[in-house]
Design a protein around this motif. Structure first.
Motif, short mmCIF file in Angstrom:
data_model
loop_
_atom_site.label_atom_id
_atom_site.label_comp_id
_atom_site.label_asym_id
_atom_site.label_seq_id
_atom_site.Cartn_x
_atom_site.Cartn_y
_atom_site.Cartn_z
N TYR A 98 36.80 33.06 50.78
CA TYR A 98 35.72 32.11 50.47
C TYR A 98 35.63 31.84 48.97
O TYR A 98 35.55 30.69 48.55
N THR A 99 35.67 32.89 48.15
CA THR A 99 35.58 32.67 46.70
C THR A 99 36.81 31.93 46.18
O THR A 99 36.70 31.10 45.28
N VAL A 121 35.97 34.79 41.25
CA VAL A 121 37.12 35.32 41.97
C VAL A 121 37.56 36.64 41.35
O VAL A 121 37.88 37.59 42.07
N LEU A 122 37.52 36.72 40.03
CA LEU A 122 37.87 37.97 39.37
C LEU A 122 36.90 39.08 39.76
O LEU A 122 37.32 40.20 40.08
N LYS A 123 35.61 38.79 39.75
CA LYS A 123 34.61 39.79 40.15
C LYS A 123 34.80 40.22 41.60
O LYS A 123 34.68 41.40 41.93
N THR A 124 35.11 39.27 42.45
CA THR A 124 35.34 39.59 43.86
C THR A 124 36.54 40.52 44.02
O THR A 124 36.50 41.48 44.79
N SER A 125 37.61 40.25 43.27
CA SER A 125 38.79 41.11 43.37
C SER A 125 38.51 42.50 42.80
O SER A 125 39.06 43.49 43.30
N ILE A 126 37.66 42.59 41.80
CA ILE A 126 37.30 43.90 41.25
C ILE A 126 36.45 44.68 42.24
O ILE A 126 36.59 45.90 42.37
#
Length: 75
Positions: A36-37, A53-58
């Motif tokens: 989704y992100t 997207v970076l925060k989601t991957s973290i």
């Protein structure tokens, strides 16, 4: 593209009998959130969405490890 592949690949341990359905359910939630992100970023290519997207991957990686540990404890 890679976010789409992430969902079935992350569920492979369940299909091979190495993880339970709890793991698969958690990975589906995490995978769809990542998808989704990424989809939002593809529609609105801004720095703000790239940071999301970076925060989601973290967040994804520690949750992935937590699911593995939780699954092994409950097995």
């Amino acid at each position: 593209f890679f976010s789409v592949l992430l969902i079935p690949v992350s569920c492979l341990p369940t299909f091979f009998g190495m993880a339970s359905w709890l793991y698969a359910a958690g990975m589906l939630v995490l995978g769809f959130f990542m998808l989704y992100t990424g989809w939002i970023l593809s529609k609105n290519n801004t720095r703000k969405h790239a940071v999301n997207v970076l925060k989601t991957s973290i967040i994804y990686l520690p949750c992935f490890f937590a699911l593995i540990i939780l699954d092994s404890w409950l097995a």
